[in-house]
Design a protein around this motif. Structure first.
Motif, PDB file in Angstrom:
ATOM      1  N   UNK A 147       0.791  -1.225   0.000  1.00 11.10           N
ATOM      2  CA  UNK A 147       0.000   0.000   0.000  1.00 11.10           C
ATOM      3  C   UNK A 147       0.823   1.274   0.000  1.00 11.10           C
ATOM      4  N   UNK A 148       2.137   1.167  -0.004  1.00 14.66           N
ATOM      5  CA  UNK A 148       3.002   2.347  -0.014  1.00 14.66           C
ATOM      6  C   UNK A 148       3.650   2.495  -1.389  1.00 14.66           C
ATOM      7  N   UNK A 149       3.708   3.719  -1.886  1.00 13.32           N
ATOM      8  CA  UNK A 149       4.412   4.005  -3.134  1.00 13.32           C
ATOM      9  C   UNK A 149       5.526   4.991  -2.830  1.00 13.32           C
ATOM     10  N   UNK A 150       6.714   4.739  -3.342  1.00 12.30           N
ATOM     11  CA  UNK A 150       7.856   5.626  -3.127  1.00 12.30           C
ATOM     12  C   UNK A 150       8.784   5.544  -4.325  1.00 12.30           C
ATOM     13  N   UNK A 151       9.582   6.598  -4.493  1.00  8.13           N
ATOM     14  CA  UNK A 151      10.557   6.631  -5.561  1.00  8.13           C
ATOM     15  C   UNK A 151      11.952   6.457  -5.005  1.00  8.13           C
ATOM     16  N   UNK A 152      12.757   5.609  -5.648  1.00  7.68           N
ATOM     17  CA  UNK A 152      14.148   5.410  -5.264  1.00  7.68           C
ATOM     18  C   UNK A 152      15.037   6.008  -6.337  1.00  7.68           C
ATOM     19  N   UNK A 153      15.865   6.984  -5.974  1.00 12.08           N
ATOM     20  CA  UNK A 153      16.804   7.579  -6.922  1.00 12.08           C
ATOM     21  C   UNK A 153      18.035   6.688  -7.040  1.00 12.08           C
ATOM     22  N   UNK A 154      18.430   6.384  -8.292  1.00 13.20           N
ATOM     23  CA  UNK A 154      19.604   5.553  -8.544  1.00 13.20           C
ATOM     24  C   UNK A 154      20.409   6.180  -9.679  1.00 13.20           C
ATOM     25  N   UNK A 155      21.650   5.728  -9.828  1.00  7.62           N
ATOM     26  CA  UNK A 155      22.489   6.226 -10.917  1.00  7.62           C
ATOM     27  C   UNK A 155      22.000   5.692 -12.259  1.00  7.62           C
TER      28      UNK A 155
ATOM     29  N   UNK B 276      18.538  -5.461  -1.852  1.00  9.29           N
ATOM     30  CA  UNK B 276      18.317  -4.498  -0.779  1.00  9.29           C
ATOM     31  C   UNK B 276      17.054  -4.829   0.010  1.00  9.29           C
ATOM     32  N   UNK B 277      17.122  -4.606   1.302  1.00 14.29           N
ATOM     33  CA  UNK B 277      15.959  -4.767   2.165  1.00 14.29           C
ATOM     34  C   UNK B 277      15.122  -3.496   2.060  1.00 14.29           C
ATOM     35  N   UNK B 278      14.219  -3.465   1.085  1.00 13.24           N
ATOM     36  CA  UNK B 278      13.424  -2.257   0.873  1.00 13.24           C
ATOM     37  C   UNK B 278      12.489  -1.994   2.050  1.00 13.24           C
ATOM     38  N   UNK B 279      12.164  -3.029   2.795  1.00 16.19           N
ATOM     39  CA  UNK B 279      11.326  -2.833   3.982  1.00 16.19           C
ATOM     40  C   UNK B 279      12.083  -2.078   5.068  1.00 16.19           C
ATOM     41  N   UNK B 280      13.380  -2.314   5.151  1.00 13.64           N
ATOM     42  CA  UNK B 280      14.204  -1.578   6.102  1.00 13.64           C
ATOM     43  C   UNK B 280      14.293  -0.108   5.693  1.00 13.64           C
ATOM     44  N   UNK B 281      14.446   0.128   4.381  1.00  8.76           N
ATOM     45  CA  UNK B 281      14.464   1.503   3.876  1.00  8.76           C
ATOM     46  C   UNK B 281      13.162   2.206   4.230  1.00  8.76           C
ATOM     47  N   UNK B 282      12.045   1.514   3.985  1.00  5.66           N
ATOM     48  CA  UNK B 282      10.731   2.088   4.270  1.00  5.66           C
ATOM     49  C   UNK B 282      10.565   2.363   5.758  1.00  5.66           C
ATOM     50  N   UNK B 283      11.030   1.448   6.587  1.00  6.92           N
ATOM     51  CA  UNK B 283      10.902   1.596   8.032  1.00  6.92           C
ATOM     52  C   UNK B 283      11.658   2.811   8.544  1.00  6.92           C
ATOM     53  N   UNK B 284      12.842   3.047   8.000  1.00  8.67           N
ATOM     54  CA  UNK B 284      13.703   4.101   8.533  1.00  8.67           C
ATOM     55  C   UNK B 284      13.486   5.455   7.862  1.00  8.67           C
ATOM     56  N   UNK B 285      12.634   5.504   6.840  1.00  9.27           N
ATOM     57  CA  UNK B 285      12.356   6.792   6.196  1.00  9.27           C
ATOM     58  C   UNK B 285      10.890   7.200   6.325  1.00  9.27           C
ATOM     59  N   UNK B 286      10.079   6.331   6.945  1.00 13.45           N
ATOM     60  CA  UNK B 286       8.668   6.651   7.185  1.00 13.45           C
ATOM     61  C   UNK B 286       8.336   6.307   8.626  1.00 13.45           C
ATOM     62  N   UNK B 287       7.061   6.222   8.938  1.00 17.50           N
ATOM     63  CA  UNK B 287       6.642   5.971  10.319  1.00 17.50           C
ATOM     64  C   UNK B 287       6.055   4.581  10.514  1.00 17.50           C
TER      65      UNK B 287
END
Length: 322
Positions: A103-111, A154-165
């Motif tokens: 249910x979450x949408x986010x953009x990941x910037x990459x090279x 990559x653990x995208x869930x960890x990214x989501x956890x540490x950049x959201x609530x």
């Protein structure tokens, strides 16, 4: 970019075969090592790949969150994965991977992005402890390509956890309390963040938990329990009250684990609940097709506790949180 992912819907057919497809991408040359590492993300979680649009900065965001963009009228947070990973690369982030899960949408910037690679989950290995320590648990699996490159998932869930609530304490306030230390839930997930949330949920419920980092490890543990149960003349269901499994895991995914459990008469009476950020209807239907008893999305401790409480107590109607 759209050509790269135009057949994404057809890729759902891979689920249940212990195979996956990953999108390879780069974050730039790491100044600490002088290398350009290759990373991967499951195509199931990728909605589109596009040129980085104009980003509007937002106040009081984590340093790796560049701001917000509007995609078809929806505001989406944008995370610079190089910054998040501690990579001080000089190249511009011209590509954005738009991901959608739970249910979450986010953009990941990459090279840049490379290609889509199809492989078997059995080729994905649990990272060595040294790599886990170096990346802070950010890498959940590693595989080697034919050209000897290593790809890190990559653990995208960890990214989501540490950049959201999503790890907010408030989320755990409505957890159903069972106070049933005689019940044991076996759970497996390759994400350290997900395992931590499950552990907190079970603890708040007053239920014991046994964890594993992937389906293979969980199956080996369950096999040991089954052999012990047989030796003492007990049904396995008296020791393993419920199995909670993720879908995406190295070496053996949740679909294959479920198939093995449901096809083995030793585990008769053991419910399997699928707990995943892959929340699309196609994933839920595939789970049901291999024998999953119920599906519950990640990062919803109250809903998870309600589902577990209902299953562990044998109730047919949902348990209300107190």
């Amino acid at each position: 970019m759209s050509e790269l992912l135009k057949n994404i819907d057809a890729r759902t057919k891979l689920a249940g075969t212990n195979k996956l497809e990953i999108l390879l991408f780069f974050l730039g040359v790491d100044q600490r090592t002088g290398r350009r590492e290759t990373y991967g993300i499951n195509v199931f979680k990728v909605r589109e790949v596009m040129r980085t649009p104009l980003i509007t900065a937002a106040p009081e965001m984590p340093s790796s969150v560049e701001g917000m963009v509007s995609l078809r009228g929806v505001l989406v947070p944008v995370i610079d994965l190089a910054k998040y990973s501690g990579i001080s690369a000089d190249t511009p982030r011209e590509i954005m991977i738009v991901t959608e899960y739970n249910g979450h949408t986010q953009g990941f910037l990459v090279e840049g992005v490379d290609t889509i690679l199809r492989l078997d989950w059995s080729k994905m290995r649990v990272p060595p402890e040294m790599l886990m320590a170096q990346t802070g648990g950010l890498v959940t699996a590693v595989t080697e390509l034919d050209d000897n490159r290593l790809v890190m998932m990559m653990d995208v869930e960890k990214v989501l956890s540490e950049t959201t609530s999503i790890d907010n304490e408030i989320m755990f306030r409505g957890v159903v309390a069972l106070d049933r230390p005689d019940c044991t839930v076996f759970y497996c997930d390759d994400s350290s963040v997900a395992r931590k949330q499950i552990e907190r949920t079970l603890s708040a419920m007053g239920v014991k938990g046994i964890s594993a980092v992937n389906g293979r490890q969980m199956w080996e543990e369950m096999d040991k329990v089954a052999k012990y149960a047989q030796s003492v003349g007990k049904p396995v269901s008296s020791i393993i009250n419920l199995v909670l499994t993720d879908i995406e895991m190295p070496e053996m995914d949740g679909y294959i684990l479920t198939k093995k459990i449901k096809s083995d008469p030793r585990f008769n009476g053991v419910a399997v609940v699928m707990h995943s950020s892959l929340s699309g209807m196609s994933n839920q239907k595939l789970g049901l097709s291999v024998g999953v008893d119920e599906y519950v999305p990640k990062f919803e401790p109250q809903r998870l506790s309600e589902t577990l409480a209902r299953r562990l107590t044998g109730l047919t109607s949902p348990v209300k949180a107190g």
